[in-house]
Design a protein around this motif. Sequence first.
Motif, PDB file in Angstrom:
ATOM      1  N   ALA A   1      -0.135  -4.051  -0.943  1.00 41.63           N
ATOM      2  CA  ALA A   1       1.296  -3.910  -0.568  1.00 41.63           C
ATOM      3  C   ALA A   1       1.573  -2.633  -0.340  1.00 41.63           C
ATOM      4  O   ALA A   1       2.482  -2.048   0.529  1.00 41.63           O
ATOM      5  N   GLU A   2       1.008  -1.656  -1.181  1.00 36.57           N
ATOM      6  CA  GLU A   2       1.214  -0.265  -0.961  1.00 36.57           C
ATOM      7  C   GLU A   2       0.741   0.061   0.226  1.00 36.57           C
ATOM      8  O   GLU A   2       1.368   1.082   0.886  1.00 36.57           O
ATOM      9  N   LEU A   3      -0.467  -0.345   0.676  1.00 36.96           N
ATOM     10  CA  LEU A   3      -1.076   0.054   2.066  1.00 36.96           C
ATOM     11  C   LEU A   3      -0.198  -0.379   3.149  1.00 36.96           C
ATOM     12  O   LEU A   3       0.078   0.655   3.957  1.00 36.96           O
ATOM     13  N   ARG A   4       0.457  -1.495   2.988  1.00 36.64           N
ATOM     14  CA  ARG A   4       1.256  -1.938   3.959  1.00 36.64           C
ATOM     15  C   ARG A   4       2.744  -1.032   4.005  1.00 36.64           C
ATOM     16  O   ARG A   4       3.031  -0.581   5.146  1.00 36.64           O
ATOM     17  N   LYS A   5       3.036  -0.849   2.961  1.00 31.61           N
ATOM     18  CA  LYS A   5       4.308   0.166   2.631  1.00 31.61           C
ATOM     19  C   LYS A   5       3.906   1.537   3.465  1.00 31.61           C
ATOM     20  O   LYS A   5       4.637   2.133   4.198  1.00 31.61           O
ATOM     21  N   SER A   6       2.691   1.809   2.877  1.00 32.74           N
ATOM     22  CA  SER A   6       2.421   3.331   3.550  1.00 32.74           C
ATOM     23  C   SER A   6       2.214   3.311   4.942  1.00 32.74           C
ATOM     24  O   SER A   6       2.468   4.236   5.825  1.00 32.74           O
ATOM     25  N   TYR A   7       1.482   2.105   5.574  1.00 35.02           N
ATOM     26  CA  TYR A   7       1.433   2.046   6.955  1.00 35.02           C
ATOM     27  C   TYR A   7       2.713   2.009   7.626  1.00 35.02           C
ATOM     28  O   TYR A   7       2.877   2.765   8.733  1.00 35.02           O
ATOM     29  N   GLU A   8       3.816   1.145   7.045  1.00 34.72           N
ATOM     30  CA  GLU A   8       5.023   1.086   7.530  1.00 34.72           C
ATOM     31  C   GLU A   8       5.788   2.590   7.464  1.00 34.72           C
ATOM     32  O   GLU A   8       6.436   2.725   8.543  1.00 34.72           O
ATOM     33  N   ASP A   9       5.510   3.027   6.336  1.00 27.47           N
ATOM     34  CA  ASP A   9       6.125   4.397   6.311  1.00 27.47           C
ATOM     35  C   ASP A   9       5.624   5.394   7.369  1.00 27.47           C
ATOM     36  O   ASP A   9       6.452   6.292   7.782  1.00 27.47           O
TER      37      ASP A   9
ATOM     38  N   GLN B   1     -14.606 -13.035 -19.386  1.00 33.33           N
ATOM     39  CA  GLN B   1     -14.321 -11.471 -19.221  1.00 33.33           C
ATOM     40  C   GLN B   1     -14.149 -11.426 -17.591  1.00 33.33           C
ATOM     41  O   GLN B   1     -13.538 -10.690 -17.147  1.00 33.33           O
ATOM     42  N   LEU B   2     -15.292 -12.039 -16.754  1.00 35.90           N
ATOM     43  CA  LEU B   2     -15.354 -11.753 -15.509  1.00 35.90           C
ATOM     44  C   LEU B   2     -14.170 -12.425 -14.881  1.00 35.90           C
ATOM     45  O   LEU B   2     -13.602 -11.921 -13.776  1.00 35.90           O
ATOM     46  N   GLU B   3     -13.643 -13.584 -15.262  1.00 35.05           N
ATOM     47  CA  GLU B   3     -12.400 -14.029 -14.829  1.00 35.05           C
ATOM     48  C   GLU B   3     -11.271 -13.500 -14.905  1.00 35.05           C
ATOM     49  O   GLU B   3     -10.429 -13.254 -13.967  1.00 35.05           O
ATOM     50  N   THR B   4     -11.193 -12.723 -16.128  1.00 28.90           N
ATOM     51  CA  THR B   4     -10.127 -12.004 -16.367  1.00 28.90           C
ATOM     52  C   THR B   4     -10.150 -10.631 -15.430  1.00 28.90           C
ATOM     53  O   THR B   4      -9.027 -10.161 -15.002  1.00 28.90           O
ATOM     54  N   GLU B   5     -11.150 -10.017 -15.377  1.00 30.55           N
ATOM     55  CA  GLU B   5     -11.456  -8.880 -14.317  1.00 30.55           C
ATOM     56  C   GLU B   5     -11.104  -9.214 -13.049  1.00 30.55           C
ATOM     57  O   GLU B   5     -10.563  -8.403 -12.502  1.00 30.55           O
ATOM     58  N   LEU B   6     -11.723 -10.327 -12.659  1.00 26.70           N
ATOM     59  CA  LEU B   6     -11.227 -10.866 -11.430  1.00 26.70           C
ATOM     60  C   LEU B   6      -9.706 -10.965 -11.029  1.00 26.70           C
ATOM     61  O   LEU B   6      -9.406 -10.731  -9.829  1.00 26.70           O
ATOM     62  N   GLY B   7      -9.050 -11.757 -11.759  1.00 30.30           N
ATOM     63  CA  GLY B   7      -7.669 -11.825 -11.742  1.00 30.30           C
ATOM     64  C   GLY B   7      -7.050 -10.228 -11.676  1.00 30.30           C
ATOM     65  O   GLY B   7      -6.010 -10.193 -10.888  1.00 30.30           O
ATOM     66  N   ARG B   8      -7.531  -9.547 -12.644  1.00 30.35           N
ATOM     67  CA  ARG B   8      -6.783  -8.164 -12.725  1.00 30.35           C
ATOM     68  C   ARG B   8      -7.310  -7.459 -11.337  1.00 30.35           C
ATOM     69  O   ARG B   8      -6.383  -6.812 -10.764  1.00 30.35           O
ATOM     70  N   THR B   9      -8.533  -7.574 -10.731  1.00 32.46           N
ATOM     71  CA  THR B   9      -8.626  -6.870  -9.596  1.00 32.46           C
ATOM     72  C   THR B   9      -8.199  -7.506  -8.417  1.00 32.46           C
ATOM     73  O   THR B   9      -7.717  -6.836  -7.529  1.00 32.46           O
ATOM     74  N   ARG B  10      -7.743  -9.025  -8.465  1.00 33.37           N
ATOM     75  CA  ARG B  10      -6.893  -9.605  -7.212  1.00 33.37           C
ATOM     76  C   ARG B  10      -5.613  -8.905  -7.446  1.00 33.37           C
ATOM     77  O   ARG B  10      -5.040  -8.578  -6.451  1.00 33.37           O
ATOM     78  N   SER B  11      -5.044  -8.920  -8.443  1.00 29.50           N
ATOM     79  CA  SER B  11      -3.731  -8.178  -8.709  1.00 29.50           C
ATOM     80  C   SER B  11      -3.592  -6.871  -8.240  1.00 29.50           C
ATOM     81  O   SER B  11      -2.739  -6.432  -7.570  1.00 29.50           O
ATOM     82  N   GLN B  12      -4.451  -6.000  -8.623  1.00 29.49           N
ATOM     83  CA  GLN B  12      -4.577  -4.616  -8.006  1.00 29.49           C
ATOM     84  C   GLN B  12      -4.929  -4.542  -6.653  1.00 29.49           C
ATOM     85  O   GLN B  12      -4.242  -3.908  -6.023  1.00 29.49           O
ATOM     86  N   LEU B  13      -5.788  -5.636  -6.266  1.00 27.98           N
ATOM     87  CA  LEU B  13      -5.910  -5.537  -4.631  1.00 27.98           C
ATOM     88  C   LEU B  13      -4.817  -6.052  -3.823  1.00 27.98           C
ATOM     89  O   LEU B  13      -4.063  -5.369  -2.846  1.00 27.98           O
ATOM     90  N   SER B  14      -3.822  -6.847  -4.540  1.00 25.48           N
ATOM     91  CA  SER B  14      -2.627  -7.376  -4.022  1.00 25.48           C
ATOM     92  C   SER B  14      -1.619  -6.383  -3.894  1.00 25.48           C
ATOM     93  O   SER B  14      -1.094  -5.942  -2.850  1.00 25.48           O
TER      94      SER B  14
END
Length: 203
Positions: A122-130, A105-118
Amino acid sequence: MPPKKKKGKGKGKGKKKGKKKDDTQLELEDKFKKTMDEIEALKDHLAIRREFTRRSKSASAEMARKKEEAEKELEEHKEDQRAINADMTRQYKTMQTEMGLRIHQLETELGRTRSQLSSTEAELRKSYEDRKKMIEQRDSEIMDLRLKIDSMEKAYENVLREALDNLMKKLDDAKELWEGRSAIIQGKNKQTLLDFGLNPLDI
């Protein structure tokens, strides 16, 4: 060496025989007494042996009972130990299973968290660039506006100066015209006063 027996008369022989009989009787009694004493001693010894045997049997029975109790207690302890071991094994397996599920469960949550973080990065970089583009565009627009304002200020200043110059010229022209008309009117009024016999200086 025993003394030699003397030969005597018949009566003497009878006495010797009676005495010998008494000695034999005494000897027999002594032997009987000794035998009885030995028998009593043997009985006492036998009684002691029996008591010792009884006590030994009692002690053996007590030892056997204690041994049986100890073996029973040991067996119960072994049963308890086996039950404890079985329960601990069951708990360990249960805990291991739960830990495996928790880790998954923790590995699944970690993978999901990493995906959300990524995705967030990406959104943060786009927001920064915008935002950077918006700031650059705003700065460019501000620069253009400033240039336009400067140009408009200069044009307005020129227009205002030209209008002011025209106004001043018109005022000067109007003043000259007013002064000319005023002089004509004053001349007419002066002549009128003179016609009525009045001195304009007195008025």
